[in-house]
Enzyme design. Structure first.
Site, PDB file in Angstrom:
ATOM      1  N   LYS A  43      77.749 -54.213   5.900  1.00 23.81           N
ATOM      2  CA  LYS A  43      78.673 -53.654   6.882  1.00 23.81           C
ATOM      3  C   LYS A  43      77.861 -53.111   8.054  1.00 23.81           C
ATOM      4  CE  LYS A  43      82.316 -50.177   7.435  1.00 23.81           C
ATOM      5  NZ  LYS A  43      83.106 -49.125   6.746  1.00 23.81           N
ATOM      6  N   ASP A  57      92.448 -43.913   3.570  1.00 25.02           N
ATOM      7  CA  ASP A  57      92.763 -45.202   4.214  1.00 25.02           C
ATOM      8  C   ASP A  57      92.930 -46.295   3.173  1.00 25.02           C
ATOM      9  OD1 ASP A  57      91.224 -47.313   6.780  1.00 25.02           O
ATOM     10  OD2 ASP A  57      93.326 -46.816   6.381  1.00 25.02           O
ATOM     11  N   GLY A 113      83.326 -51.686  12.423  1.00 21.79           N
ATOM     12  CA  GLY A 113      82.258 -52.662  12.387  1.00 21.79           C
ATOM     13  C   GLY A 113      82.656 -53.973  11.756  1.00 21.79           C
ATOM     14  N   GLY A 167      86.360 -54.329  10.238  1.00 23.89           N
ATOM     15  CA  GLY A 167      87.098 -53.107   9.973  1.00 23.89           C
ATOM     16  C   GLY A 167      87.189 -52.250  11.204  1.00 23.89           C
ATOM     17  N   VAL A 191      81.595 -57.106   8.712  1.00 19.22           N
ATOM     18  CA  VAL A 191      80.985 -57.300   7.394  1.00 19.22           C
ATOM     19  C   VAL A 191      80.468 -58.727   7.288  1.00 19.22           C
ATOM     20  CG1 VAL A 191      81.326 -57.173   4.910  1.00 19.22           C
ATOM     21  CG2 VAL A 191      82.592 -55.633   6.407  1.00 19.22           C
TER      22      VAL A 191
END
Length: 1006
Positions: A721, A827, A704, A701, A706
């Site tokens: 995450k 978002d 970072g 993302g 996952v």
């Protein structure tokens, strides 16, 4: 040496060969784990292997030339020793349960002519070595789970006559080397994931009689030479992405064609006028394309059995549109005909009654046909299913319909029919579906309907029916799917006989004038999932027996005159997803468990005497039961005064400290309020992710990566995450996401389980969040096939997409209106919508969310100073001009997400240039040309199921109505002006109506 003159070498070689075959067969048997018919019991040393069941030997050399074990339900793997049966010509293992990969050793069977592995569970790729079997004539591997590409080397099988790889998971294109198979007569590649064009080389196959490439992802314009293969008898290529017009003379060059199927593509232009030139056609399926113009005469197709022209743009709402029906009276073998969802206008001609009595299915729904239903239609006494839904028919149902003694499904919904529902409906004793909803029928429900003892679906909703519900309706024990009498003027009570409908799934008597108590016997409807009683005058209490419905999912009792308390036992209905008891006269304490524990799933407004419940319901707490003694009253009064004074002093202290701190320093987000979250060590995360191995990486993302992890402390698989702390804003993202998620709980929000804030093994700062692991990944992976993994189906069907849209909307509704403080996600996009094992959607990634706190009558946004305000394409235009984030911004993102789910196009698609965007792309085509912009896969899975159930013609109207409504919401939510966008409350209301209509349609057509 084999031809030694003294024959000794011959004998020795034969003995050795026999031993090889014997050993290979024993190894084959060892690989079989289950043999329910004891087929291989004879495979023992007591008799020669040539006499074993399924074995055929060459009588001279006693070598195995045939192995036939078809349909013996054998379970096991296919031993590679099979390759040692070097004399084998025929190998038939079809219709068993073989698993594992097809051994490459099959390539050693150089004399093999017939290979039949159909309907097993073989996986892996088609072994390239198989192409060494140069004598192979028949190759059948259909009905397995094979992946990968069709080997290019397949063209070396020069003797091949038939090849079937139907119903696998093959990808890639059809290799051009297929053109080398000069003897091939049948090619069946149906139901795979093949893509690309049909290669020009296929036109070299002059002996080809059957070509099946349907239900793939093939595209382009089929090569024109394909229509010149005069030997073709079956041409099957539906549900792909082919486009372009058909050659006008194509049926002149396909004189032997019997089955022509191209439905579910994007072909356009008129239907070739000279279709009569192929007079041998029995099956003609051109449905779900973009064909225009008038339907040519089909009267010379004497053998026509099935005709499907639905879902096109045929006709132009003129009086001449249905003239093609008259020549169809010459087609004496016609069994089924569908003309649903076109532009046919005019009146239905009386000549419709001259069609053959062999006709079983006739569908003319969703057109613009007007006038009265001709009485001559009643001559078609062989009909099993008749649909005239969504036209402009008026007048009464012709009395001649009483002759439909064989009729099983009658759909006249959404017309302007009037008069009484005729009593002769009771003569239609074979009916399992009767849908007369959305008309102008009046009078009483005829008691004779009780003679239709096979009815599973009865819909009389949205009419002007009056009187009481006849008890005969409740004697229809066959009613299992739907009984919908809603939106009429029915009066009287709901009789206790309703309990006789023990297997009913959906019962709707809402919006009538029914009164009296809700009968306790309704608890005997043990299969009930949807119960709608709203908008009546029911009184009395809510029956306790409702709690006996362990499978109840939806219960609406709103807008009645019910009194008393809500039974506590209703919180024990674990399956209940929605309960509405609004606008009654209920009192007492609201339960807090089960459905009552989620404010988004229960509606109780308009009951002023209710109290208690969870805080999110915003109803007064229940009063504490007082004592009678005066002394105790005084003591309690003193206690209250002391408490109030203490509270005011504490409040004054808190406010003073707040403003002192405010004056000295800004509130810092570097002191996160995440103490409520349990902590987990870096060591546990490191072990659970195998050292943050790339093989455990499942996504990335803005801030970072996952990873999938198996944590011992949590005892199950989770998603971790890990923040990239080198990236600007990542610290803020970590804190914002913790603060956003620690206090919010909703079934459609990702659940944060724990967090880690410390150092790694190198002493560097480390931050991570731990969430529930979502097995089915993100919505992004499902919407765009190029990133699907092998475990996923090709795409999501309409029903699944509708569920996801509602899940996301419910999550937004909770964030915007149900939380203690307003949360703005900021978002929303497919990558941030995760799907669990049951395909329930969960909104995730609150790394840039805004938490709006109310202080002193004003509000402020609890946020980091991160500059990002969403993702390009999903963020609303006003954010790019510096506007503050808002609920309107989230609604814009939601609207774009909806349009992406419906069109299959990202908002950043390269086709959107020169000011064009996804919103405008859809708005231009709304509502008349939606099929042109619709994701071609969105309906295919629903339609595929309907086809298998024989209901495709009936289900399509429901799908179209649903799509129009969904596109409308997506457009309104993504308007450029924030003021013009829908709010989430209106959206969820509309979506629930759409779901009800969709489910009603699916139930009605199943």
């Amino acid at each position: 040496m084999w031809f030694d003159t003294n024959n000794k070498t011959v004998a020795v070689a034969a003995i050795l060969g026999n031993q090889t075959d014997h050993f290979a067969l024993l190894k084959f048997k060892e690989s079989i784990s289950t043999d329910p018919y004891k087929t291989l019991e004879s495979w023992n040393s007591s008799i020669h292997f040539c006499k074993w069941r399924g074995i055929t030997c060459n009588p001279m050399h006693q070598r195995v030339i045939g192995l036939n074990l078809n349909k013996y339900q054998l379970h096991g793997s296919l031993s590679p020793h099979i390759g040692n049966l070097t004399f084998l010509r025929n190998l038939d293992l079809g219709n068993n349960s073989f698993y594992g990969e097809i051994p490459k050793e099959l390539g050693k069977l150089l004399q093999l002519q017939y290979l039949f592995l159909s309907n097993n569970s073989f996986v892996g790729k088609i072994p390239t070595n198989l192409t060494y079997c140069s004598n192979l004539k028949y190759l059948f591997m259909d009905g397995n789970k094979l992946v990968g590409k069709i080997p290019i080397e397949i063209g070396s099988l020069k003797k091949l006559q038939m090849m079937s790889i139907y119903k696998n998971k093959l990808t890639g294109g059809i290799p051009s080397s297929i053109g080398n198979l000069s003897f091939v007569m049948q090619l069946d590649f149906v139901r795979n994931n093949l893509e690309g064009d049909i290669p020009q080389a296929i036109c070299r196959l002059k002996n080809l009689t059957v070509l099946g490439v349907g239900e793939n992802n093939l595209s382009g314009t089929p090569p024109s030479c394909l229509y010149n293969i005069t030997s073709l008898t079956i041409f099957y290529m539906p549900i792909n992405n082919f486009h372009g017009p058909l050659p006008p003379n194509m049926f002149h060059t396909l004189p032997n064609i019997k089955q022509f199927g191209i439905g579910g593509n994007h072909f356009s232009g008129p239907i070739p006028t000279f279709i009569n030139a192929s007079s041998s056609i029995t099956h003609l399926d051109m449905a779900d394309n973009n064909f225009v113009g008038q339907v040519p005469s089909l009267g010379k197709l004497k053998d026509l059995y099935l005709l499907n022209l639905e879902l096109n743009n045929l006709g132009n709402n003129s009086a001449e549109d249905l003239e093609f029906l008259k020549p169809l009276t010459n087609c004496s073998k016609l069994h089924g005909a569908s003309f649903d969802q076109n532009n046919f206008g005019g009146v239905l001609p009386n000549s419709i009654g001259n069609l053959t009595n062999e006709l079983k299915m006739l569908y003319l729904g969703v057109n613009m046909i007007s006038g009265k239903i001709p009485a001559e239609l009643g001559r078609l006494t062989g009909l099993l299913s008749l649909s005239l839904i969504s036209n402009h028919f008026e007048g009464v149902i012709p009395t001649t319909f009483g002759k439909f003694k064989k009729l099983q499904a009658l759909s006249l919904r959404n017309n302007k029919l009037s008069g009484d529902i005729p009593h002769f409906v009771g003569n239609l004793s074979q009916l399992y579906l009767l849908d007369l909803g959305d008309n102008k029928f009046e009078g009483n429900i005829p008691p004779s309907i009780g003679k239709c003892q096979l009815l599973q679906i009865l819909d009389l909703s949205h009419n002007k029916l009056r009187g009481t519900i006849p008890l005969e309706v409740f004697n229809l024990f066959s009613l299992t799917n739907l009984l919908d009498l809603s939106h009429n003027s029915l009066s009287g009570s709901l009789p206790k006989e309703v309990g006789m409908l023990k297997n009913i799934d959906w019962l709707d008597v809402s919006e009538n004038h029914l009164s009296g108590n809700i009968p306790e016997t309704i608890g005997e409807c043990i299969s009930l999932e949807y119960l709608n009683l709203q908008g009546n005058s029911f009184n009395g209490t809510i029956p306790f027996s409702l709690a006996s419905h362990k499978g109840m999912r939806h219960l609406d009792l709103s807008r009645n005159q019910l009194s008393g308390s809500i039974p506590d036992v209703m919180q024990n209905i674990s399956s209940l997803e929605y309960l509405n008891v609004s606008f009654n006269m209920l009192d007492g304490e609201v339960p807090t468990n089960g459905v009552f524990g989620n404010a988004t799933q229960v509606a109780i407004i308009g009951n002023n005497k209710l109290c208690g419940g969870i805080s999110q319901l915003h109803i007064p707490p229940c009063p504490i039961k007082g004592r009678k003694h005066t002394k105790h009253h005084k003591l309690r009064l003193i206690a209250v005064i002391v408490s109030v004074v203490s509270f005011l002093l504490i409040l004054s202290f808190i406010i003073t400290m707040y403003w002192m701190r405010k004056r000295n320093q800004k509130r810092s987000f570097d002191s996160p309020t995440i103490d409520q979250l349990a902590k987990i060590s870096y060591q546990e995360l490191h072990q659970g992710t195998n050292g943050f191995s790339p093989t455990n990486l499942i996504g990335s993302g803005s801030f970072g990566f996952v990873y999938k992890a198996n944590l011992v402390s949590e005892d199950h698989v989770v998603a971790v995450k890990v923040l990239n702390l080198q990236k600007k804003g990542s610290h803020k993202s970590f804190i914002v996401e913790c603060n956003a998620l620690k206090n919010i709980r909703h079934r459609n929000l990702v659940k944060i389980m724990t967090c880690c804030s410390g150092t790694d093994y190198k002493g560097q700062e480390f931050k991570a969040l731990v969430f529930d692991y979502m097995k089915n990944g993100s919505l992004e992976q499902w919407l765009h096939p190029e990133i699907l993994n092998e475990e996923h189906p090709t795409t999501l069907g309409l029903g699944q997409r509708l569920n996801v849209i509602i899940d996301v909307a419910d999550a937004l509704h909770y964030l915007h209106q149900e939380c203690e403080h307003l949360v703005l996600h900021c978002d929303l996009k497919p990558n941030n919508v995760l799907l669990d094992d049951d395909m329930v959607a969960h909104v995730s990634d609150f790394g840039i969310a805004r938490l709006v706190l109310s202080i002193g009558g004003s509000s402020r946004k609890d946020t980091s100073s991160i500059g990002i305000k969403g993702t390009v394409g999903y963020a609303p235009p006003e954010y790019g001009m510096g506007s503050e984030v808002s609920t309107c911004g989230d609604m814009y993102s939601f609207g774009i997400l909806m349009l992406e789910m419906l069109t299959g196009r990202r908002p950043t698609d390269e086709v959107f240039e020169d000011g064009q965007n996804l919103h405008n792309f859809v708005a231009i085509s709304f509502p008349d040309n939606l099929m042109k912009i619709l994701d071609p896969h969105i309906v295919s899975r629903d339609v595929e199921v309907a086809i298998q159930d024989g209901n495709r013609e009936n289900l399509i109207p429901t799908i179209e109505e649903c799509l129009v409504s969904l596109f409308r919401i997506g457009i309104l939510c993504s308007m450029e002006s924030p003021k013009e966008r829908m709010n989430i409350a209106d959206v969820t209301g509309e979506l629930n109506k759409i779901k009800k209509a969709f489910l009603t349609g699916v139930h009605a057509h199943n």
